[in-house]
Write an enzyme that holds these catalytic residues in place. Sequence first.
Site, PDB file in Angstrom:
ATOM      1  N   GLU A 167       0.798  -1.229   0.000  1.00 52.97           N
ATOM      2  CA  GLU A 167       0.000   0.000   0.000  1.00 52.97           C
ATOM      3  C   GLU A 167       0.833   1.284   0.000  1.00 52.97           C
ATOM      4  OE1 GLU A 167      -2.882  -0.413   3.159  1.00 52.97           O
ATOM      5  OE2 GLU A 167      -3.898  -2.044   2.143  1.00 52.97           O
ATOM      6  N   GLU A 351      -6.038  -7.925  -0.613  1.00 50.04           N
ATOM      7  CA  GLU A 351      -6.691  -7.733   0.690  1.00 50.04           C
ATOM      8  C   GLU A 351      -8.136  -7.345   0.465  1.00 50.04           C
ATOM      9  OE1 GLU A 351      -4.955  -4.961   3.488  1.00 50.04           O
ATOM     10  OE2 GLU A 351      -2.947  -5.747   3.113  1.00 50.04           O
TER      11      GLU A 351
END
Length: 440
Positions: A167, A351
Site C-alpha cells: 500500500e 486484501e
Amino acid sequence: MQASRADFPEGFLFGVATSAYQIEGHAFGGAGPTHWDSFAATPGNVVRAENGERACDHYHRFEEDLDLISGLGADVYRFSTSWARVLPDGTGQPNHEGLDFYDRLVDGMLARGIRPAATLYHWELPQPLADKGGWRNADMPNWFADFTQTVMSRIGDRVWSAAPINEPWCVGWLSHFDGAHAPGLRDIRATARAMHHVLKSHGAAIEVMRGLGMKNLGAVCNFEWAAPASDDPADMAATARYDAIYNRFFLGGLFKGEYPPEVLEGLEPHLPKGWQDDFALIGTPLDWIGVNYYTRKRIRAGDGPWPAYAEAETVLPLTQMGWEIYPDGLRDFLLRTAREYSGDLPIYVTENGMANPDLPDRPDTERIDYLDAHLSAVREAIAGGAPVSGYFVWSLMDNYEWSLGYEKRFGLVHVDFETLARTPKASYEALARWWRAQAS
Ligand code: IFM
C-alpha cells in the site's frame, strides 16, 4: 456462503493475509526499534497508545497459526517480513534470529502445502532509518535494495510470490500528508518525496529479486472508489483529485511512466530533482498486480489550498471502521485496472475484509455477508474480462490495527488479547467449508 470453488476459474487461488508488526510481537527475537514504536509512544497518535510489542505473539505461536491457515483450506498465505527484525539498524549486520524465523515460517507453509506470498515491507521502518528522514531520504531505494537482498537471499528460493511494499498510498500520503500513520507528518514536501521514493524503492527491490532469479513478482496497491457527492463541477473536480492521489498516482507510475496532472498540480514543486528520469526503474515489468480494496468515499469540494477535497457524509451501511460497504467498487477497480493499466497481467485481490466488534461466541454473519458480496463482485469482474487470479481475506486473525490499536477486529479468527487464545469465527468455518473442498 453462496460461493464455491466451482464458481471461479480453474487454478483461482484463495488465501489470507497478515503483516509482521500487526501479529508477530516486535519485542521478541532481537528486532530493532521502529518508527511505529516511537509513533505509538507519542500521546494522541494511537488508541490507548497501544503498540506491536506483543501483538498476537505469532513469533512464538506461528506453528499454531499455520495450522489455522491449513485448516481453512487456504492455497496461499500472504505474510510480510519485518525490516527491523532482519536488520535491526536498518542496514549493516543482519539479525540471524530474525532471518531464521522467516526461514522456519516459509518451511512451515511449504510443509502444509501452503504457497508463501511474501511482502517485504508492511510499514515498520527501522528507527535508525527514520532518524535519517526515512522515506523522504533519497537513499531509501539503496537501503531497501540491501534489505531485499538480505531477506530474499535467505527465503527467495522458496516463496511463491513476492511484492516489495504494501500500500504505497499509506506509506506516502497517509503517513506524510494526513499524519495518521508513522512518522505522523503533515507536510507536502515530505509527502512528495515519500510518494516518489516509495515507487523508486519498489523498482529497486524488483530488480534485486530478478537478479536473484525470483519469479512471480508484483506490486500491492490499496484503492478506494471515489464517488462525487453531487454533480456540481466543483465536487466532480475534487473527486478527480482524490482519485488521482489515492489510485491513479501509483498505477500511472507503475504502468504508464507518468503521474496524473491533478497530483502534479500540488506535488510537482516538491518532487526530488530529476524525478522524470526514474520511471524506467519504477515501471520495471511485473508479473501481477495486487488490489487491496475495502470501501468507497463520497467526495465534495473542500476549503483551502490543494488538494481541496473533503469527505461527504456516508449513505451506506458501515463496518466497525466507519467504512461504507460498497462491493461494486471492487468489481469496478478490477475492471478499470485491467482496462486502463495492466491489460492481461494477472490481478490478485491481495486484501479484502471487514472489521466487526466480534465476540467469540457470536456468529460474525456481517463478515460472511461482506465476503460473500465482495466475492460476487470478483466473479462479476471476471465475467467482464478482468484476469483476476486470486483473492485474499484480510485478515487471518484479529490484530494490531495501527493507530486504532487492538479495537478493530478484522480476523477470521478471534484473538483474546489477554490470553492470546485463538478461536475461529463463523466466517472461518463458512470459508473452510468450500475452500477445503478441493484445494488447488
Ligand atoms: O490492517 C490494515 C493492513 O495493515 C493494510 N491494509 C488495510 C488493513 C485494514 O485497515
